[in-house]
Design an enzyme around this catalytic site. Structure first.
Site, PDB file in Angstrom:
ATOM      1  N   THR A 105      -6.410  -2.874   2.394  1.00 40.26           N
ATOM      2  CA  THR A 105      -7.379  -1.853   2.362  1.00 40.26           C
ATOM      3  C   THR A 105      -7.335  -0.915   3.647  1.00 40.26           C
ATOM      4  OG1 THR A 105      -9.474  -2.587   3.378  1.00 40.26           O
ATOM      5  CG2 THR A 105      -9.322  -2.747   1.012  1.00 40.26           C
ATOM      6  N   GLU A 106      -7.416   0.310   3.596  1.00 39.43           N
ATOM      7  CA  GLU A 106      -6.973   1.134   4.805  1.00 39.43           C
ATOM      8  C   GLU A 106      -8.139   1.044   5.849  1.00 39.43           C
ATOM      9  OE1 GLU A 106      -7.862   5.781   3.316  1.00 39.43           O
ATOM     10  OE2 GLU A 106      -6.721   4.356   1.851  1.00 39.43           O
ATOM     11  N   ASN A 107      -9.341   0.696   5.409  1.00 37.22           N
ATOM     12  CA  ASN A 107     -10.425   0.414   6.342  1.00 37.22           C
ATOM     13  C   ASN A 107     -10.376  -0.689   7.199  1.00 37.22           C
ATOM     14  OD1 ASN A 107     -11.329  -0.821   3.830  1.00 37.22           O
ATOM     15  ND2 ASN A 107     -13.006  -0.981   4.346  1.00 37.22           N
TER      16      ASN A 107
END
Length: 212
Positions: free
Chosen positions: A46-48
């Protein structure tokens, strides 16, 4: 019948190779996580800032501090890791992801992707990490409805919305059919509740046939 979102997510999951590193875009693509058996060893990014994301969290599994990039509560798998947002984007841009699955407003016959802005008055553009994924992932899968609410095709000869990436889309999964974007043109791999003839009648894109 055309596929519903959960059926479409399951269809996308079938094409993800065991051991792949995969990013699932905000919205419907996150449903793919619910259809990836643990034994496949697929590692979700996930990009977070997380590797090893599991399916969506429900009930007592929900931890408000553990979410995907769309702020949806998720679970973690054994070996999950967390890291800085900048490191996450370095993974995306550095070619370390095998597959990303994103939604789209439009995909062109040559694989151009438009998924961040419709240009409508009052619409809030939301590119997020889509441009980084479009250029960084080895394969870009798009998951979308084939037709907009007004009946217009979303698989088009050329995009009329602002582009996210040029020539980046590998495969398009829709409620009516699965399409490969190839150097020779758009190839139909599978249809759901429709025929190739019906697709040709409704799409302006010439399509080749390889229906399973």
């Amino acid at each position: 019948m055309p596929l519903n979102p959960d059926q479409l997510a399951a269809r996308v999951a079938r094409d993800i190779e065991p051991g792949s590193f995969v990013n699932l875009g905000i919205g419907q693509p996150t449903k793919v996580a619910d259809h990836l058996p643990a034994e496949l060893g697929v590692v979700l990014h996930t990009e977070n800032g997380m590797l090893g994301m599991g399916p969506a969290a429900v009930g007592d599994e929900i931890d408000p501090d553990l979410t995907n990039a769309g702020k949806v509560p998720v679970t973690e798998l054994p070996g999950a890791a967390y890291f800085h947002h900048a490191d996450s984007f370095a993974m995306m841009r550095g070619g370390h992801l095998d597959v990303c699955v994103m939604g789209a407003f439009q995909v062109s016959a040559s694989g151009d992707l438009a998924n961040w802005d419709t240009g409508k008055p009052g619409a809030i553009p939301a590119v997020g990490g889509a441009m980084d994924l479009a250029i960084g992932a080895k394969q870009v899968y798009v998951m979308m409805t084939l037709f907009a609410k007004n009946g217009s095709p979303k698989l088009v000869p050329s995009c009329t919305y602002p582009l996210t990436g040029v020539g980046c889309v590998s495969r398009v999964y829709t409620d009516h059919a699965v399409f490969d974007i190839t150097p020779d043109g758009v190839r139909v791999l599978e249809t759901f509740g429709t025929s190739v003839e019906e697709l040709r009648a409704r799409l302006e894109v010439p399509i080749l046939v390889d229906v399973r």
